[in-house]
Design a protein around this motif. Sequence first.
Motif, PDB file in Angstrom:
ATOM      1  N   VAL A 166      -2.728  12.125  -1.890  1.00  0.00           N
ATOM      2  CA  VAL A 166      -3.897  11.450  -1.314  1.00  0.00           C
ATOM      3  C   VAL A 166      -4.156  10.140  -2.066  1.00  0.00           C
ATOM      4  O   VAL A 166      -4.436   9.101  -1.451  1.00  0.00           O
ATOM      5  N   GLY A 167      -4.042  10.174  -3.380  1.00  0.00           N
ATOM      6  CA  GLY A 167      -4.220   8.955  -4.175  1.00  0.00           C
ATOM      7  C   GLY A 167      -3.187   7.900  -3.835  1.00  0.00           C
ATOM      8  O   GLY A 167      -3.502   6.716  -3.732  1.00  0.00           O
ATOM      9  N   ALA A 168      -1.932   8.321  -3.638  1.00  0.00           N
ATOM     10  CA  ALA A 168      -0.862   7.372  -3.311  1.00  0.00           C
ATOM     11  C   ALA A 168      -1.127   6.690  -1.974  1.00  0.00           C
ATOM     12  O   ALA A 168      -0.978   5.466  -1.849  1.00  0.00           O
ATOM     13  N   PHE A 169      -1.541   7.463  -0.969  1.00  0.00           N
ATOM     14  CA  PHE A 169      -1.817   6.857   0.331  1.00  0.00           C
ATOM     15  C   PHE A 169      -3.075   5.993   0.286  1.00  0.00           C
ATOM     16  O   PHE A 169      -3.145   4.972   0.977  1.00  0.00           O
ATOM     17  N   SER A 170      -4.033   6.370  -0.528  1.00  0.00           N
ATOM     18  CA  SER A 170      -5.224   5.523  -0.709  1.00  0.00           C
ATOM     19  C   SER A 170      -4.833   4.205  -1.368  1.00  0.00           C
ATOM     20  O   SER A 170      -5.308   3.133  -0.970  1.00  0.00           O
ATOM     21  N   MET A 171      -3.957   4.287  -2.369  1.00  0.00           N
ATOM     22  CA  MET A 171      -3.488   3.071  -3.029  1.00  0.00           C
ATOM     23  C   MET A 171      -2.705   2.205  -2.047  1.00  0.00           C
ATOM     24  O   MET A 171      -2.854   0.978  -2.040  1.00  0.00           O
ATOM     25  N   ALA A 172      -1.898   2.822  -1.200  1.00  0.00           N
ATOM     26  CA  ALA A 172      -1.144   2.058  -0.200  1.00  0.00           C
ATOM     27  C   ALA A 172      -2.095   1.301   0.723  1.00  0.00           C
ATOM     28  O   ALA A 172      -1.850   0.137   1.058  1.00  0.00           O
ATOM     29  N   ALA A 173      -3.194   1.945   1.119  1.00  0.00           N
ATOM     30  CA  ALA A 173      -4.185   1.267   1.968  1.00  0.00           C
ATOM     31  C   ALA A 173      -4.797   0.077   1.230  1.00  0.00           C
ATOM     32  O   ALA A 173      -4.998  -0.996   1.822  1.00  0.00           O
ATOM     33  N   LEU A 174      -5.060   0.238  -0.049  1.00  0.00           N
ATOM     34  CA  LEU A 174      -5.600  -0.874  -0.844  1.00  0.00           C
ATOM     35  C   LEU A 174      -4.588  -2.008  -0.973  1.00  0.00           C
ATOM     36  O   LEU A 174      -4.960  -3.189  -0.935  1.00  0.00           O
ATOM     37  N   VAL A 175      -3.322  -1.658  -1.133  1.00  0.00           N
ATOM     38  CA  VAL A 175      -2.272  -2.685  -1.219  1.00  0.00           C
ATOM     39  C   VAL A 175      -2.217  -3.475   0.081  1.00  0.00           C
ATOM     40  O   VAL A 175      -2.124  -4.710   0.068  1.00  0.00           O
ATOM     41  N   VAL A 176      -2.292  -2.780   1.211  1.00  0.00           N
ATOM     42  CA  VAL A 176      -2.295  -3.469   2.507  1.00  0.00           C
ATOM     43  C   VAL A 176      -3.507  -4.396   2.601  1.00  0.00           C
ATOM     44  O   VAL A 176      -3.386  -5.551   3.036  1.00  0.00           O
ATOM     45  N   LEU A 177      -4.663  -3.943   2.176  1.00  0.00           N
ATOM     46  CA  LEU A 177      -5.873  -4.768   2.192  1.00  0.00           C
ATOM     47  C   LEU A 177      -5.713  -5.979   1.268  1.00  0.00           C
ATOM     48  O   LEU A 177      -6.101  -7.098   1.620  1.00  0.00           O
ATOM     49  N   HIS A 178      -5.121  -5.768   0.105  1.00  0.00           N
ATOM     50  CA  HIS A 178      -4.865  -6.845  -0.860  1.00  0.00           C
ATOM     51  C   HIS A 178      -3.931  -7.909  -0.258  1.00  0.00           C
ATOM     52  O   HIS A 178      -4.219  -9.109  -0.325  1.00  0.00           O
ATOM     53  N   ILE A 179      -2.859  -7.470   0.359  1.00  0.00           N
ATOM     54  CA  ILE A 179      -1.903  -8.393   0.987  1.00  0.00           C
ATOM     55  C   ILE A 179      -2.563  -9.101   2.170  1.00  0.00           C
ATOM     56  O   ILE A 179      -2.400 -10.322   2.340  1.00  0.00           O
ATOM     57  N   ALA A 180      -3.310  -8.364   2.974  1.00  0.00           N
ATOM     58  CA  ALA A 180      -3.995  -8.972   4.123  1.00  0.00           C
ATOM     59  C   ALA A 180      -4.971 -10.050   3.663  1.00  0.00           C
ATOM     60  O   ALA A 180      -5.064 -11.114   4.279  1.00  0.00           O
ATOM     61  N   GLY A 181      -5.684  -9.789   2.583  1.00  0.00           N
ATOM     62  CA  GLY A 181      -6.609 -10.786   2.054  1.00  0.00           C
ATOM     63  C   GLY A 181      -5.881 -12.043   1.599  1.00  0.00           C
ATOM     64  O   GLY A 181      -6.302 -13.164   1.893  1.00  0.00           O
ATOM     65  N   ALA A 182      -4.777 -11.859   0.877  1.00  0.00           N
ATOM     66  CA  ALA A 182      -4.003 -13.010   0.421  1.00  0.00           C
ATOM     67  C   ALA A 182      -3.466 -13.813   1.595  1.00  0.00           C
ATOM     68  O   ALA A 182      -3.530 -15.054   1.605  1.00  0.00           O
ATOM     69  N   LEU A 183      -2.945 -13.123   2.605  1.00  0.00           N
ATOM     70  CA  LEU A 183      -2.417 -13.823   3.784  1.00  0.00           C
ATOM     71  C   LEU A 183      -3.533 -14.501   4.586  1.00  0.00           C
ATOM     72  O   LEU A 183      -3.337 -15.600   5.108  1.00  0.00           O
ATOM     73  N   LYS A 184      -4.701 -13.866   4.660  1.00  0.00           N
ATOM     74  CA  LYS A 184      -5.839 -14.480   5.351  1.00  0.00           C
ATOM     75  C   LYS A 184      -6.203 -15.811   4.680  1.00  0.00           C
ATOM     76  O   LYS A 184      -6.395 -16.830   5.341  1.00  0.00           O
ATOM     77  N   HIS A 185      -6.266 -15.790   3.344  1.00  0.00           N
ATOM     78  CA  HIS A 185      -6.620 -17.026   2.635  1.00  0.00           C
ATOM     79  C   HIS A 185      -5.530 -18.087   2.787  1.00  0.00           C
ATOM     80  O   HIS A 185      -5.839 -19.274   2.905  1.00  0.00           O
ATOM     81  N   ARG A 186      -4.283 -17.652   2.810  1.00  0.00           N
ATOM     82  CA  ARG A 186      -3.179 -18.617   2.925  1.00  0.00           C
ATOM     83  C   ARG A 186      -3.033 -19.150   4.352  1.00  0.00           C
ATOM     84  O   ARG A 186      -2.897 -20.351   4.560  1.00  0.00           O
TER      85      ARG A 186
END
Length: 185
Positions: free
Chosen positions: A149-169
Amino acid sequence: MNTQAAPSARYSRGAVILHWLIAVLIVLNFVFAFMAEDKPREEALAIMANHKAIGILILLFTVLRVVWRLTHRPPAPLADLKPWELALSRVVHFLLYLFMLAVPLGGWATHSAWSGGQPVNLFGLIDWPGLPFAASKTLGETFGEMHEVGAFSMAALVVLHIAGALKHRIVDRNPDTLRRISIGA
């Protein structure tokens, strides 16, 4: 205690290297976990041995990254961030650090509970000590579920992190977003 007087426009070289090293190891560990799913037992055990060793490396590099972060001032937030974006960024980064510590700790606990505290072999080089647990199927299953559960939660955070970076770029057209954490710039 910060070693730099003022934040620069980029993350320090150490922070950048640790960021990308941990990112690659996390992706690799997801690949190994999924690869092991439908393999015969012996093959799955060999794949999971690498998964466990990489998990210990992620834990060690994350501890180093936290120490680095506490001793090296990061760059100031981008000036064009809205207050809600800055708040979300801080929450996501905090949670990413939390999960980058908790997920490997959960995996280590899972291994230790299943094996009765046997060490984790790190690529045939050294044995990382197991946690002092008596062998327990129930505890192993509990820690295993928490780890997953922690791994999949972290994966969701990674996707959010990447999405944020791409949104700003891409949307905000701010080249500094990715330049600040890039290896070669």
